[in-house]
Design a protein around this motif. Structure first.
Motif, short mmCIF file in Angstrom:
data_model
loop_
_atom_site.label_atom_id
_atom_site.label_comp_id
_atom_site.label_asym_id
_atom_site.label_seq_id
_atom_site.Cartn_x
_atom_site.Cartn_y
_atom_site.Cartn_z
N MET A 76 0.84 -1.22 0.00
CA MET A 76 0.00 0.00 0.00
C MET A 76 0.87 1.26 0.00
SD MET A 76 -3.13 -0.94 -0.16
CE MET A 76 -2.72 -2.40 -1.08
N PRO A 130 -6.36 0.07 5.50
CA PRO A 130 -7.16 -0.42 4.36
C PRO A 130 -8.11 -1.56 4.73
CG PRO A 130 -4.82 -0.27 3.77
CD PRO A 130 -4.91 -0.09 5.26
N GLN A 170 -7.38 6.80 -3.70
CA GLN A 170 -7.93 5.68 -2.93
C GLN A 170 -8.11 4.41 -3.76
OE1 GLN A 170 -8.37 5.52 0.30
NE2 GLN A 170 -7.58 7.60 0.51
N HIS A 191 -6.58 1.21 -2.36
CA HIS A 191 -7.29 0.67 -1.20
C HIS A 191 -8.57 -0.06 -1.63
CE1 HIS A 191 -5.30 3.74 1.74
NE2 HIS A 191 -4.50 2.74 1.44
#
Ligand code: AQP
Length: 335
Positions: free
Chosen positions: A105, A127, A148, A151
């Motif tokens: 991430m 997440p 985003q 995620h």
């Protein structure tokens, strides 16, 4: 009718990027959908928040939702910590998601920076909580900004692995709704960084509660380059060679609901000082009423608290049976 879920962190300095990348789209999705919009206070505390300030910020995000036209009766506005099912399902997802997935991430890497060892565990598993936020309601559509996207892909992976591990198609596969060219609004000071709440310079962003004079000052001071406004020809450059110039064009286009090509047709070849005057006018026209309404709402915190409390009650009513089924599937004994 799709079930739409999205959230915004109450971490202060709500800005134009949050509005164009997310909140404006929340409002636009109301017709024909069932929407849940969440002030994600549990996400906020993954980095330190001063408690009284956090309370103010929760109310401020709620005011921004309302001022942007979200109807709290037709849809649901609430703060995350009031609905314990998010945390309960997040724990299960902590046991479904793999370390390797979270290690990829990029937002954790950016936010933890060089102080990775000192970052909270919450920031690392952020997440998984985000996947729980969405899947606690079996929501299928999630309007977010470009940042985003990774995620949301993780949320899809978690749903898929849960379904595979337990041998049933329980969770739906989430669709990110990254809606327009303003999905990534960049800083007014540096076109290679996204506009962000945590940027130390207030001149990097237009805050939703900035007054007209502040909006004008920030746009006048926004970084550009000496060349005229790009006109769409190869000589005018592109986003990679002139990031600040294109960022302003994209902001104008998003606020005016026009494609960038149209903005270039109108302003291409002019000096930036002229274009900036038009941008100030448009930004004040579009953001001014939102800021004023946020200001008005901030004088009535009990109204905002009532919206959140009513929303949480309705959110819990959707979340509880889904959580019960999840517990059943996992094999927990319960009352
Ligand atoms: N610059 C941006 N352009 C477009 N969309 C953006 N969003 C955030 N920045 C931009 C979108 O706003 C929604 C809410 O964001 P958040 O508050 O939950 O978290 P964030 O992405 O961490 O926001 P910031 O402003 O960037 O805060 P810091 O500085 O703390 O990292 C999301 O849908 C997001 O995509």
């Amino acid at each position: 009718m799709a079930r739409v879920f999205s959230g915004v962190q109450p971490t202060g300095n709500l800005h134009l990027g949050n509005y164009l990348g997310a909140i404006r789209n929340f409002a636009r999705l109301q017709d024909g959908n069932e929407c849940l919009y969440c002030v994600v206070d549990m996400h906020a505390i993954t980095v330190w928040q001063d408690p009284p300030e956090l309370q103010n910020n929760i109310r401020e995000v709620t005011a921004a939702f309302l001022a942007s036209g979200i109807d709290p009766q037709a849809h649901i506005i609430f703060n995350q910590s009031r609905v314990p099912q998010h945390a309960e399902i997040a724990w299960i997802f902590n046991c479904v998601a793999r370390m390797g997935w979270l290690n990829r991430m990029t937002q954790f890497k950016e936010k933890a920076g060089k102080h990775r060892e000192n970052a909270s565990v919450g920031l690392y598993v952020y997440p998984n909580l985000m996947a729980a936020d969405i899947l606690t309601y079996k929501a299928t559509h999630v309007p977010v900004g470009e940042d985003q996207k990774q995620h949301l892909e993780l949320a899809r992976d978690i749903a898929q692995k849960f379904n595979n591990d337990f041998g049933q198609e329980f969770f739906p596969i989430v669709e990110p709704l990254i809606l327009d060219s303003a999905a990534r609004v960049m800083s007014l000071r540096d076109g290679s960084n996204k506009m962000s709440k945590s940027d130390a310079s207030d001149y990097s962003r237009l805050n939703l509660n900035d007054d007209a004079d502040t909006i004008a000052l920030k746009i006048r001071k926004a970084r550009t380059d000496p060349a005229p406004v790009p006109d769409g020809s190869p000589d005018g450059g592109d986003r990679s060679t002139r990031p600040e110039a294109f960022n302003l064009l994209e902001i104008y286009g998003a606020l005016a609901d026009q494609p960038v090509s149209q903005v270039q047709k109108e302003f291409g070849g002019q000096q930036f000082s002229e274009f900036k005057k038009a941008l100030v006018e448009l930004a004040v026209e579009k953001l001014g009423p939102i800021g004023a309404e946020m200001q008005r709402l901030s004088s009535d915190p009990s109204y905002i608290d009532g919206v959140l409390s009513d929303g949480a009650m309705r959110a819990r009513a959707i979340a509880q049976p889904i959580r019960d089924e999840v517990y059943e599937i996992v094999g927990f004994l319960r009352d």
